[in-house]
Motif scaffolding. Structure first.
Motif, PDB file in Angstrom:
ATOM      1  N   ILE A 151      75.346  56.804  71.998  1.00  0.00           N
ATOM      2  CA  ILE A 151      74.261  56.324  71.005  1.00  0.00           C
ATOM      3  C   ILE A 151      73.363  56.454  71.784  1.00  0.00           C
ATOM      4  CG2 ILE A 151      73.302  53.981  71.505  1.00  0.00           C
ATOM      5  CD1 ILE A 151      75.978  52.226  72.110  1.00  0.00           C
ATOM      6  N   ALA A 181      75.475  55.416  67.364  1.00  0.00           N
ATOM      7  CA  ALA A 181      74.630  54.382  67.220  1.00  0.00           C
ATOM      8  C   ALA A 181      73.920  55.001  67.503  1.00  0.00           C
ATOM      9  CB  ALA A 181      75.569  52.773  67.521  1.00  0.00           C
ATOM     10  N   ARG A 211      76.473  45.797  69.661  1.00  0.00           N
ATOM     11  CA  ARG A 211      76.476  45.629  68.117  1.00  0.00           C
ATOM     12  C   ARG A 211      75.488  44.024  67.237  1.00  0.00           C
ATOM     13  NH1 ARG A 211      82.559  47.169  65.725  1.00  0.00           N
ATOM     14  NH2 ARG A 211      81.476  46.631  63.969  1.00  0.00           N
ATOM     15  N   ASN A 257      75.170  51.256  61.566  1.00  0.00           N
ATOM     16  CA  ASN A 257      74.990  50.995  63.534  1.00  0.00           C
ATOM     17  C   ASN A 257      74.130  51.564  64.156  1.00  0.00           C
ATOM     18  OD1 ASN A 257      75.533  53.382  61.760  1.00  0.00           O
ATOM     19  ND2 ASN A 257      77.000  54.753  62.747  1.00  0.00           N
ATOM     20  N   GLY A 260      69.323  53.386  68.517  1.00  0.00           N
ATOM     21  CA  GLY A 260      68.902  52.438  68.121  1.00  0.00           C
ATOM     22  C   GLY A 260      67.257  52.610  68.043  1.00  0.00           C
ATOM     23  N   SER A 314      72.293  48.112  70.387  1.00  0.00           N
ATOM     24  CA  SER A 314      73.146  49.024  69.469  1.00  0.00           C
ATOM     25  C   SER A 314      74.509  48.637  70.289  1.00  0.00           C
ATOM     26  CB  SER A 314      72.898  50.462  70.169  1.00  0.00           C
ATOM     27  OG  SER A 314      71.371  50.377  69.722  1.00  0.00           O
TER      28      SER A 314
END
Length: 320
Positions: A232, A258, A119, A280, A260, A116
């Motif tokens: 994130i 972002a 990228r 993202n 995950g 994440s």
């Protein structure tokens, strides 16, 4: 007469053979398709033991149909797919498989952090789709992991193992848990903080807590708006802990950088799910424990728990 066992999915042959030595076994023969509800309702009526996965809803209605059931052996750590109170009322023991998947799930969680932040999936697709024309100074730039602040929500076995991995990246560790872990704090040089402080100060927020009524929708737009714009969110626990609509809006509005996700409220996640439209968001099909060795250990432990109870012995891991 041998006890009757129903296994809700095709598991490795060696594990089936182990159970068949002591039991009369029936199995849903598919590996990738969950057992239909009507089949499960029929099979549970005269089963002494049920070997199930987290994909099966062993609810009050299903348990009520069981006439002889002694044990529900869940091949998972979590057991929110089972009505624990209904099982308890009927004197049915419920077991799970903690410990054996700790390291593998921590590996996957860290992999999601890296994918994440840097990228990875987006960059791979960028290349494969023919968009890579030249090297560019700020092309596909991501966030650093080394030296960043990691916030862990839920400091159980997997949370502790994730903390150990992060030390190799010289990360600062914050954690929030129902109870403090003084020895682990000293060992990992990590800091216990309140929930909102963890959200506001972390570069990565990793959810490691079980799914319970208290943790349902633990992360909503309010919590996401407290996080850094460059932060994130990682969820390898259970889908219902994060409000997915709020997460979509927060990502779309730039509240966080972002996410995950290995778990979702509905699994398999619908292909038209809004989160799947965002570049993202790294999305995985619930593979936290999916290494060959770990899944074999999980199946073996579930079989051991099952057989111990059917032989009137205490299981290794009793939920209730």
């Amino acid at each position: 007469m041998k006890p009757k066992v129903y296994i809700t999915r095709r598991i490795p042959d060696s594990i089936i053979a182990r159970i068949e030595k002591e039991c009369e076994v029936s199995i849903w023969p598919e590996t990738d398709i969950p057992v239909p509800r009507e089949v499960l309702e029929r099979e549970i009526v005269d089963a002494d033991g049920l070997f199930c996965l987290l994909t099966e809803s062993v609810d009050k209605e299903l348990i009520a149909k069981a006439q002889k059931l002694k044990v529900i052996s869940n091949m998972a750590v979590g057991y929110n797919n089972i009505d624990i109170e209904a099982a308890k009322e009927k004197g049915i023991l419920v077991t799970n498989t903690p410990g054996v998947l700790t390291e593998t799930t921590a590996d996957l969680t860290f992999a999601l952090m890296m994918a994440s932040a840097r990228r990875i999936i987006e960059s791979s697709n960028y290349l494969r789709n023919g968009n890579w024309k030249t090297w560019s100074p700020m092309q596909l730039t991501g966030q650093d992991i080394y030296g960043a602040t990691l916030g862990i929500i839920g400091m159980g076995r997997i949370g502790a193992s994730l903390a150990k991995r992060s030390k190799g990246f010289d990360m600062n560790i914050l954690y929030y848990n129902r109870s403090r872990k003084p020895l682990l704090e000293k060992e990992m040089n990590m800091k216990y903080v309140d929930f909102d402080t963890l959200l506001s100060e972390s570069d990565f927020v990793c959810i490691m807590t079980p799914y319970t009524p208290e943790t349902k929708n633990l992360i909503t737009y309010r919590e996401l708006s407290l996080m850094k714009k460059t932060s994130i969110l990682i969820n390898t626990a259970r889908g219902g802990i994060v409000n997915e609509e709020d997460l979509f809006q927060a990502l779309k509005n730039g509240e966080i950088w972002a996410a995950g996700m290995d778990v979702f409220v509905q699994e398999p996640v619908p292909l038209d799910h809004p989160l799947l439209t965002l570049p993202n968001v790294v999305t995985l099909p619930h593979i936290g424990s999916a290494s060959v060795n770990t899944r074999m250990k999980m199946a073996d432990l579930a079989a051991v728990n099952l057989l111990l109870v059917l032989n009137n012995n205490p299981p290794l891991h009793l939920v209730v």
